[in-house]
Write an enzyme that holds these catalytic residues in place. Sequence first.
Site, PDB file in Angstrom:
ATOM      1  N   CYS A   1     -18.628  -1.719   5.791  1.00  0.00           N
ATOM      2  CA  CYS A   1     -18.884  -2.682   4.720  1.00  0.00           C
ATOM      3  C   CYS A   1     -18.314  -4.058   5.044  1.00  0.00           C
ATOM      4  O   CYS A   1     -18.814  -5.080   4.560  1.00  0.00           O
ATOM      5  CB  CYS A   1     -18.336  -2.171   3.395  1.00  0.00           C
ATOM      6  SG  CYS A   1     -16.549  -1.918   3.344  1.00  0.00           S
TER       7      CYS A   1
ATOM      8  N   CYS B   1     -25.843 -10.809  -2.834  1.00  0.00           N
ATOM      9  CA  CYS B   1     -25.721 -10.024  -1.600  1.00  0.00           C
ATOM     10  C   CYS B   1     -25.333  -8.580  -1.899  1.00  0.00           C
ATOM     11  O   CYS B   1     -24.441  -8.315  -2.711  1.00  0.00           O
ATOM     12  CB  CYS B   1     -24.678 -10.664  -0.686  1.00  0.00           C
ATOM     13  SG  CYS B   1     -24.412  -9.778   0.871  1.00  0.00           S
TER      14      CYS B   1
ATOM     15  N   ASP C   1       0.825  -1.201   0.000  1.00  0.00           N
ATOM     16  CA  ASP C   1       0.000   0.000   0.000  1.00  0.00           C
ATOM     17  C   ASP C   1       0.864   1.257   0.000  1.00  0.00           C
ATOM     18  O   ASP C   1       0.549   2.234   0.661  1.00  0.00           O
ATOM     19  CB  ASP C   1      -0.926  -0.017   1.231  1.00  0.00           C
ATOM     20  CG  ASP C   1      -1.997   1.061   1.173  1.00  0.00           C
ATOM     21  OD1 ASP C   1      -2.374   1.455   0.055  1.00  0.00           O
ATOM     22  OD2 ASP C   1      -2.451   1.514   2.237  1.00  0.00           O
TER      23      ASP C   1
ATOM     24  N   CYS D   1     -23.224   1.254   3.600  1.00  0.00           N
ATOM     25  CA  CYS D   1     -22.242   2.339   3.487  1.00  0.00           C
ATOM     26  C   CYS D   1     -22.865   3.657   3.940  1.00  0.00           C
ATOM     27  O   CYS D   1     -23.849   4.117   3.356  1.00  0.00           O
ATOM     28  CB  CYS D   1     -21.746   2.460   2.052  1.00  0.00           C
ATOM     29  SG  CYS D   1     -20.494   3.749   1.848  1.00  0.00           S
TER      30      CYS D   1
ATOM     31  N   CYS E   1     -22.947  -4.782   1.817  1.00  0.00           N
ATOM     32  CA  CYS E   1     -21.909  -3.751   1.904  1.00  0.00           C
ATOM     33  C   CYS E   1     -22.373  -2.457   1.243  1.00  0.00           C
ATOM     34  O   CYS E   1     -22.085  -1.358   1.738  1.00  0.00           O
ATOM     35  CB  CYS E   1     -20.607  -4.247   1.272  1.00  0.00           C
ATOM     36  SG  CYS E   1     -20.716  -4.696  -0.470  1.00  0.00           S
TER      37      CYS E   1
ATOM     38  N   CYS F   1     -13.154   3.509   8.206  1.00  0.00           N
ATOM     39  CA  CYS F   1     -14.509   2.961   8.318  1.00  0.00           C
ATOM     40  C   CYS F   1     -14.456   1.473   8.032  1.00  0.00           C
ATOM     41  O   CYS F   1     -13.764   1.042   7.105  1.00  0.00           O
ATOM     42  CB  CYS F   1     -15.423   3.675   7.322  1.00  0.00           C
ATOM     43  SG  CYS F   1     -17.145   3.135   7.353  1.00  0.00           S
TER      44      CYS F   1
ATOM     45  N   CYS G   1     -19.815 -13.492  -4.147  1.00  0.00           N
ATOM     46  CA  CYS G   1     -20.699 -12.507  -3.530  1.00  0.00           C
ATOM     47  C   CYS G   1     -22.172 -12.774  -3.862  1.00  0.00           C
ATOM     48  O   CYS G   1     -23.056 -12.374  -3.091  1.00  0.00           O
ATOM     49  CB  CYS G   1     -20.322 -11.096  -3.997  1.00  0.00           C
ATOM     50  SG  CYS G   1     -18.834 -10.441  -3.202  1.00  0.00           S
TER      51      CYS G   1
END
Length: 368
Positions: free
Chosen positions: A260, A207, A150, A214, A210, A257, A204
């Site tokens: 999600c 679904c 990152d 948000c 998430c 945060c 996924c």
Amino acid sequence: MPARSTSPPSLPCSPDELAARIREWGQALGFASVGFAGVDLGDAETRLMEWLAAGRHGDMHYMERHGTTRARPAELVPGTLSVISVRLPYWPDPQQAADAQAVLEDPDAAYVSRYALGRDYHKVLRARLQALADRIEALVGPFGYRAFTDSAPVMEVEIARRAALGWRGKHTLLIHRDAGSQFFLGELYTNLPLPADAPQPDHCGTCTRCIDVCPTGAIVAPYQLDARLCVSYLTIELDGPIPEPLRPAIGNRIYGCDDCQLVCPWNRHAQLAVEPDFAVRNGLDRASLTELFAWSEDEFDTKLAGSAIRRIGHVRWLRNIAVALGNASGTASNIAALAARADHPSAMVREHVTWALARQHSPDSQHD
């Protein structure tokens, strides 16, 4: 470490045998998974350029500057043939940290994204990636490599997906079927001819939890994130004022945060952190807003030494907490804490404090 040579070394064993050893070494170093990807990232470059053209990167201008380099590993590090992708869990043991959802539901508590409760993950992952590179070098001799976590123009989720470490969820994070999504990713760009793994299928399904949860509507469509709306961007990456219309939705989230991820069914299988450096520091898992808002700049720098949070600086820290205090309960202590910062030297802090106090005193405010 920059690549020493663009020419691949002569291997003492087959590429498949070397890959197997690298997996073993990586797991011995604590990585939960180790996978291998090639340098062709397919249509990821097209999607990246469309995202940038739409301005969804906000003020993260470094993403524009790097442009296509992000999607072309061999341009970033010449001679790269293969990427070793790793993941390392960070979610804290619930017996050692406050429950994330409980903190979110307490308007007077400060919510810090769980990945940032301990030591800066950049340092931890880089050290382990370097240790992995050292083990490889002991076998194959000098080789070209560079470690990332990152910290450079790297499409780490796409690379990890192609290295079979999981699939990209609708929130755009990587999800592993047996480990959820609460982990860090790191990469070694190498000039080793390693066999690429086969990507996992998307699980996924239908679904949309998430997307639905948000707080600011930043997940604008499945697999599409508008960073300009994301609480993590607003509280970490954004250097200036937080847009006023978005402040109420931030709630008590002062750094990042996790919403999600908290609702994702696959995180029932999330692996807990085993790295001691990720243990909670300074009570950040359960601290009150007023406690953290009272920190002086010296206290901020001292207490958060070695933490990823320190990168945002004291002014942004106060900006974020001022917003959270504006959303907090209307107690005398919360209002007094805001008033104490009303004449702060930073115009940005003063503006957010003024907003928070007005919100607390508004006859339409839910805090009265």
